[in-house]
Motif scaffolding. Structure first.
Motif, PDB file in Angstrom:
ATOM      1  N   SER A 196       0.819  -1.218   0.000  1.00  0.00           N
ATOM      2  CA  SER A 196       0.000   0.000   0.000  1.00  0.00           C
ATOM      3  C   SER A 196       0.851   1.266   0.000  1.00  0.00           C
ATOM      4  CB  SER A 196      -0.949  -0.001   1.191  1.00  0.00           C
ATOM      5  OG  SER A 196      -0.213   0.025   2.386  1.00  0.00           O
ATOM      6  N   VAL A 197       2.145   1.146  -0.309  1.00  0.00           N
ATOM      7  CA  VAL A 197       3.038   2.296  -0.348  1.00  0.00           C
ATOM      8  C   VAL A 197       3.070   2.855  -1.760  1.00  0.00           C
ATOM      9  CG1 VAL A 197       5.431   3.034  -0.048  1.00  0.00           C
ATOM     10  CG2 VAL A 197       4.434   1.396   1.532  1.00  0.00           C
ATOM     11  N   VAL A 198       3.093   4.190  -1.851  1.00  0.00           N
ATOM     12  CA  VAL A 198       3.143   4.857  -3.149  1.00  0.00           C
ATOM     13  C   VAL A 198       4.550   5.409  -3.357  1.00  0.00           C
ATOM     14  CG1 VAL A 198       2.222   6.750  -4.542  1.00  0.00           C
ATOM     15  CG2 VAL A 198       0.701   5.446  -3.044  1.00  0.00           C
ATOM     16  N   HIS A 199       5.270   4.849  -4.339  1.00  0.00           N
ATOM     17  CA  HIS A 199       6.607   5.323  -4.683  1.00  0.00           C
ATOM     18  C   HIS A 199       6.621   6.077  -6.006  1.00  0.00           C
ATOM     19  CE1 HIS A 199       8.670   3.316  -1.405  1.00  0.00           C
ATOM     20  NE2 HIS A 199       7.980   2.214  -1.673  1.00  0.00           N
ATOM     21  N   GLU A 200       5.674   5.777  -6.875  1.00  0.00           N
ATOM     22  CA  GLU A 200       5.578   6.441  -8.169  1.00  0.00           C
ATOM     23  C   GLU A 200       4.099   6.586  -8.526  1.00  0.00           C
ATOM     24  OE1 GLU A 200       6.218   2.961 -11.366  1.00  0.00           O
ATOM     25  OE2 GLU A 200       8.011   3.471 -10.217  1.00  0.00           O
ATOM     26  N   PRO A 201       3.778   7.464  -9.481  1.00  0.00           N
ATOM     27  CA  PRO A 201       2.369   7.759  -9.774  1.00  0.00           C
ATOM     28  C   PRO A 201       1.501   6.542 -10.087  1.00  0.00           C
ATOM     29  CG  PRO A 201       3.767   9.368 -10.838  1.00  0.00           C
ATOM     30  CD  PRO A 201       4.683   8.327 -10.260  1.00  0.00           C
ATOM     31  N   LEU A 202       2.014   5.578 -10.846  1.00  0.00           N
ATOM     32  CA  LEU A 202       1.191   4.427 -11.187  1.00  0.00           C
ATOM     33  C   LEU A 202       0.862   3.556  -9.983  1.00  0.00           C
ATOM     34  CD1 LEU A 202       2.451   3.273 -14.701  1.00  0.00           C
ATOM     35  CD2 LEU A 202       0.317   4.402 -14.105  1.00  0.00           C
ATOM     36  N   ASP A 203       1.633   3.695  -8.888  1.00  0.00           N
ATOM     37  CA  ASP A 203       1.300   2.959  -7.659  1.00  0.00           C
ATOM     38  C   ASP A 203      -0.068   3.388  -7.135  1.00  0.00           C
ATOM     39  OD1 ASP A 203       3.689   1.598  -7.727  1.00  0.00           O
ATOM     40  OD2 ASP A 203       4.668   2.881  -6.254  1.00  0.00           O
ATOM     41  N   LEU A 204      -0.390   4.667  -7.269  1.00  0.00           N
ATOM     42  CA  LEU A 204      -1.689   5.162  -6.810  1.00  0.00           C
ATOM     43  C   LEU A 204      -2.817   4.541  -7.628  1.00  0.00           C
ATOM     44  CD1 LEU A 204      -2.871   7.070  -4.717  1.00  0.00           C
ATOM     45  CD2 LEU A 204      -2.805   8.866  -6.422  1.00  0.00           C
ATOM     46  N   VAL A 205      -2.593   4.363  -8.920  1.00  0.00           N
ATOM     47  CA  VAL A 205      -3.582   3.719  -9.772  1.00  0.00           C
ATOM     48  C   VAL A 205      -3.696   2.244  -9.382  1.00  0.00           C
ATOM     49  CG1 VAL A 205      -4.228   3.157 -12.145  1.00  0.00           C
ATOM     50  CG2 VAL A 205      -3.161   5.355 -11.640  1.00  0.00           C
ATOM     51  N   ARG A 206      -2.558   1.586  -9.147  1.00  0.00           N
ATOM     52  CA  ARG A 206      -2.557   0.170  -8.751  1.00  0.00           C
ATOM     53  C   ARG A 206      -3.369  -0.041  -7.474  1.00  0.00           C
ATOM     54  NH1 ARG A 206       0.390  -1.951  -5.001  1.00  0.00           N
ATOM     55  NH2 ARG A 206       1.968  -0.329  -5.094  1.00  0.00           N
ATOM     56  N   LEU A 207      -3.248   0.873  -6.530  1.00  0.00           N
ATOM     57  CA  LEU A 207      -3.982   0.752  -5.268  1.00  0.00           C
ATOM     58  C   LEU A 207      -5.480   0.967  -5.448  1.00  0.00           C
ATOM     59  CD1 LEU A 207      -1.536   2.623  -2.886  1.00  0.00           C
ATOM     60  CD2 LEU A 207      -1.968   0.165  -2.998  1.00  0.00           C
ATOM     61  N   SER A 208      -5.874   1.495  -6.603  1.00  0.00           N
ATOM     62  CA  SER A 208      -7.291   1.755  -6.870  1.00  0.00           C
ATOM     63  C   SER A 208      -7.964   0.626  -7.642  1.00  0.00           C
ATOM     64  CB  SER A 208      -7.437   3.063  -7.660  1.00  0.00           C
ATOM     65  OG  SER A 208      -6.909   4.139  -6.916  1.00  0.00           O
ATOM     66  N   LEU A 209      -7.236  -0.455  -7.924  1.00  0.00           N
ATOM     67  CA  LEU A 209      -7.840  -1.584  -8.638  1.00  0.00           C
ATOM     68  C   LEU A 209      -9.044  -2.113  -7.868  1.00  0.00           C
ATOM     69  CD1 LEU A 209      -4.792  -3.588  -9.982  1.00  0.00           C
ATOM     70  CD2 LEU A 209      -6.655  -2.617 -11.330  1.00  0.00           C
ATOM     71  N   ASP A 210     -10.102  -2.395  -8.579  1.00  0.00           N
ATOM     72  CA  ASP A 210     -11.369  -2.889  -8.043  1.00  0.00           C
ATOM     73  C   ASP A 210     -12.054  -1.880  -7.116  1.00  0.00           C
ATOM     74  OD1 ASP A 210     -13.252  -4.933  -8.282  1.00  0.00           O
ATOM     75  OD2 ASP A 210     -12.748  -5.712  -6.303  1.00  0.00           O
ATOM     76  N   GLU A 211     -11.707  -0.606  -7.266  1.00  0.00           N
ATOM     77  CA  GLU A 211     -12.346   0.481  -6.516  1.00  0.00           C
ATOM     78  C   GLU A 211     -13.010   1.415  -7.528  1.00  0.00           C
ATOM     79  OE1 GLU A 211     -12.168   1.047  -3.167  1.00  0.00           O
ATOM     80  OE2 GLU A 211     -10.670  -0.430  -2.585  1.00  0.00           O
ATOM     81  N   ARG A 212     -13.979   2.218  -7.038  1.00  0.00           N
ATOM     82  CA  ARG A 212     -14.613   3.214  -7.902  1.00  0.00           C
ATOM     83  C   ARG A 212     -13.727   4.451  -7.947  1.00  0.00           C
ATOM     84  NH1 ARG A 212     -19.186   2.531 -10.121  1.00  0.00           N
ATOM     85  NH2 ARG A 212     -19.721   4.720 -10.257  1.00  0.00           N
ATOM     86  N   ILE A 213     -13.427   4.904  -9.166  1.00  0.00           N
ATOM     87  CA  ILE A 213     -12.577   6.074  -9.351  1.00  0.00           C
ATOM     88  C   ILE A 213     -13.286   7.082 -10.245  1.00  0.00           C
ATOM     89  CG2 ILE A 213     -10.412   4.797  -9.029  1.00  0.00           C
ATOM     90  CD1 ILE A 213     -10.076   4.870 -12.094  1.00  0.00           C
ATOM     91  N   LEU A 214     -12.788   8.316 -10.222  1.00  0.00           N
ATOM     92  CA  LEU A 214     -13.262   9.378 -11.106  1.00  0.00           C
ATOM     93  C   LEU A 214     -12.154   9.658 -12.105  1.00  0.00           C
ATOM     94  CD1 LEU A 214     -15.032  11.849 -11.971  1.00  0.00           C
ATOM     95  CD2 LEU A 214     -13.784  13.137 -10.239  1.00  0.00           C
ATOM     96  N   ILE A 215     -12.521   9.729 -13.392  1.00  0.00           N
ATOM     97  CA  ILE A 215     -11.572  10.073 -14.443  1.00  0.00           C
ATOM     98  C   ILE A 215     -12.122  11.274 -15.195  1.00  0.00           C
ATOM     99  CG2 ILE A 215     -10.406   9.301 -16.536  1.00  0.00           C
ATOM    100  CD1 ILE A 215     -10.883   6.424 -15.546  1.00  0.00           C
ATOM    101  N   LYS A 216     -11.306  12.316 -15.330  1.00  0.00           N
ATOM    102  CA  LYS A 216     -11.670  13.457 -16.168  1.00  0.00           C
ATOM    103  C   LYS A 216     -10.960  13.279 -17.497  1.00  0.00           C
ATOM    104  CE  LYS A 216     -12.833  16.911 -12.783  1.00  0.00           C
ATOM    105  NZ  LYS A 216     -14.180  17.190 -13.229  1.00  0.00           N
TER     106      LYS A 216
END
Length: 94
Positions: free
Chosen positions: A4-24
């Motif tokens: 659950s550690v964020v080292h780079e931007p794509l880590d934040l996306v990885r942590l959102s797998l199977d979660e509801r997200i907002l995309i603009k």
């Protein structure tokens, strides 16, 4: 190393797998949905999607801006990464 550690931007996306997200997206489009998959180009597959499109029109008589929104539900959607402006992960309360 914990997952659950964020080292780079794509880590934040990885942590959102199977979660509801907002995309603009470009073109004044917002998408909310459950993230099923993504790649390094931010191509994404979302399920249970709600798309909101905002358009601005000019009233020819009063010259006022008229803002219209339309929404639609989509079961499954592929989002091409080059149209993504922002990804908002779900709120986390820890």
């Amino acid at each position: 190393m914990t997952t659950s550690v964020v080292h780079e931007p794509l880590d934040l996306v990885r942590l959102s797998l199977d979660e509801r997200i907002l995309i603009k997206l470009r073109g004044d489009r917002d998408i909310r949905g459950r993230l099923h998959a993504y790649d390094q180009h931010l191509n994404m597959v979302l399920g249970e999607v709600e798309e909101t499109v905002t358009t601005v029109e000019m009233d020819e008589e009063t010259y006022e801006e008229i803002i219209k929104t339309s929404k639609r539900q989509i079961d499954m959607l592929f989002v091409r990464g080059d149209g993504v402006i922002l990804i908002s992960p779900p709120l986390r309360t820890n």
